[in-house]
Scaffold this motif. Structure first.
Motif, short mmCIF file in Angstrom:
data_model
loop_
_atom_site.label_atom_id
_atom_site.label_comp_id
_atom_site.label_asym_id
_atom_site.label_seq_id
_atom_site.Cartn_x
_atom_site.Cartn_y
_atom_site.Cartn_z
N ILE A 1 0.84 -1.21 0.00
CA ILE A 1 0.00 0.00 0.00
C ILE A 1 0.87 1.25 0.00
O ILE A 1 0.57 2.24 -0.70
CB ILE A 1 -0.95 -0.01 1.22
N SER A 2 1.95 1.22 0.76
CA SER A 2 2.84 2.39 0.85
C SER A 2 3.44 2.75 -0.50
O SER A 2 3.56 3.93 -0.85
CB SER A 2 3.97 2.11 1.86
N VAL B 1 1.42 5.08 -2.75
CA VAL B 1 1.23 6.48 -2.36
C VAL B 1 2.24 7.36 -3.09
O VAL B 1 3.45 7.12 -3.00
CB VAL B 1 1.37 6.65 -0.83
N ASP C 1 -2.70 8.19 6.78
CA ASP C 1 -4.15 8.18 6.53
C ASP C 1 -4.53 7.09 5.53
O ASP C 1 -5.57 6.43 5.68
CB ASP C 1 -4.60 9.54 6.00
N THR C 2 -3.68 6.90 4.51
CA THR C 2 -3.95 5.87 3.50
C THR C 2 -3.92 4.48 4.12
O THR C 2 -4.80 3.64 3.86
CB THR C 2 -2.93 5.96 2.36
N GLN D 1 -6.91 3.86 6.30
CA GLN D 1 -8.13 3.73 5.51
C GLN D 1 -8.20 2.35 4.85
O GLN D 1 -9.26 1.72 4.81
CB GLN D 1 -8.18 4.82 4.44
N GLU D 2 -7.07 1.88 4.34
CA GLU D 2 -7.03 0.60 3.63
C GLU D 2 -7.02 -0.59 4.59
O GLU D 2 -7.49 -1.68 4.24
CB GLU D 2 -5.78 0.54 2.73
N LYS E 1 -0.11 11.76 4.84
CA LYS E 1 -0.84 11.16 3.73
C LYS E 1 -0.70 9.64 3.75
O LYS E 1 -1.68 8.90 3.55
CB LYS E 1 -0.32 11.72 2.41
#
Length: 289
Positions: free
Chosen positions: A221-222, A225, A269-270, A273-274, A266
């Motif tokens: 996920i990182s 971004v 938060d991502t 959220q995920e 950012k």
């Protein structure tokens, strides 16, 4: 439905189920001359109290963070798991002691109808195990997983009782103690499962690294971004139903401190959220050399 609501609902199911089964097993064991069923009733009775402990642990561990507990109260859950294991060990010890005493004591053969009772109990407890285990996975609850294993160990002791009573009934006089040997075997299995429940809870208390799949997901996920070049260290510790993360993120060395600060927020938060089960996420920015 939140993780806490899922876990609480599953715990209420365990309490009601264990209370009903303890009564049924106790009556069937007494009137059916089966100590294996009485042993099962003893375990189900301790399961009621342990389920109440699990309920308390789930509710307390989900209390919000405060001044004295900035990371929340999640550590309460593995501590409750230790208490639940204590209940299991206690019930196994009582069952073993009474079984050994009964093996050398002459008594009547169990009644054949107790096999029907046991058959129904085995099916119900296996269903209960699978239901509560699935809820423990959904809610990331270690104490609820321990509660699920109570159901599984109960099913196994019932299987042992079924085999013991069957042997006693088939072979007849002289084999009355087969029922008691089954209860003794069941106590050993309960002790073994106590270790299986205790070990991961101990790992949680000791911040043992047991979350490689979650680390891989966080890195994946990182990388999605914008502005995150790569990731370095990633440490995860579980507390209750949440996972707290320390992540080193690599960014362009030429951006400003303010840009790096905004980028870390950012990324945080991502990730939250995920992956909703994440708790505190600390991002450390590293320059790309």
């Amino acid at each position: 439905m939140t993780n806490e609501q899922t876990a609480v609902k599953a715990t209420y199911f365990s309490i009601i189920s264990n209370a009903a089964l303890a009564l049924i097993k106790g009556l069937a064991g007494f009137f059916g001359n089966s100590y294996a069923l009485v042993a099962d009733a003893i375990e189900s009775t301790t399961d009621i109290f342990s389920s109440f402990l699990v309920l308390f642990g789930i509710k307390y561990s989900n209390k919000p963070a405060d001044e004295n507990h900035p990371y929340g109260h999640g550590r309460a859950e593995p501590l409750v798991t230790f208490l639940v294991v204590g209940f299991l060990i206690t019930s196994a010890t009582i069952i073993a002691y009474e079984s050994i005493n009964n093996i050398g004591t002459p008594h009547e053969l169990p009644k054949s109808w107790t096999l029907i009772v046991l058959g129904i109990i085995i099916i119900w407890k296996e269903y209960s195990y699978r239901l509560v285990l699935n809820r423990s996975k959904e809610s990331n609850s270690s104490s609820l997983k321990a509660d699920a294993w109570h159901h599984r160990s109960d099913a196994i002791t019932s299987v042992a009782a079924f085999i013991g009573i069957s042997i006693a009934l088939i072979l007849g006089k002289g084999y009355e103690s087969a029922d008691d040997w089954a209860a003794l075997f069941a106590s050993g299995f309960i002790l073994y499962n106590s270790y299986l429940i205790f070990r991961p809870a101990l790992g949680e208390i000791m911040d043992e690294h047991l979350n490689e799949d979650l680390v891989d997901e966080i890195r994946k996920i990182s990388h999605q971004v914008d502005g995150i070049v790569d990731t370095e260290k990633c440490f995860i510790r579980k507390a209750g139903m949440k996972y707290h993360v320390d992540l080193h993120a690599i960014v362009n060395a030429n951006i400003t401190v303010k840009e790096g600060h905004l980028l870390s927020h950012k990324l945080k938060d991502t990730l939250r959220q995920e992956i909703p089960e994440l708790g505190h996420v600390l991002i450390h920015i590293e320059p790309n050399e």
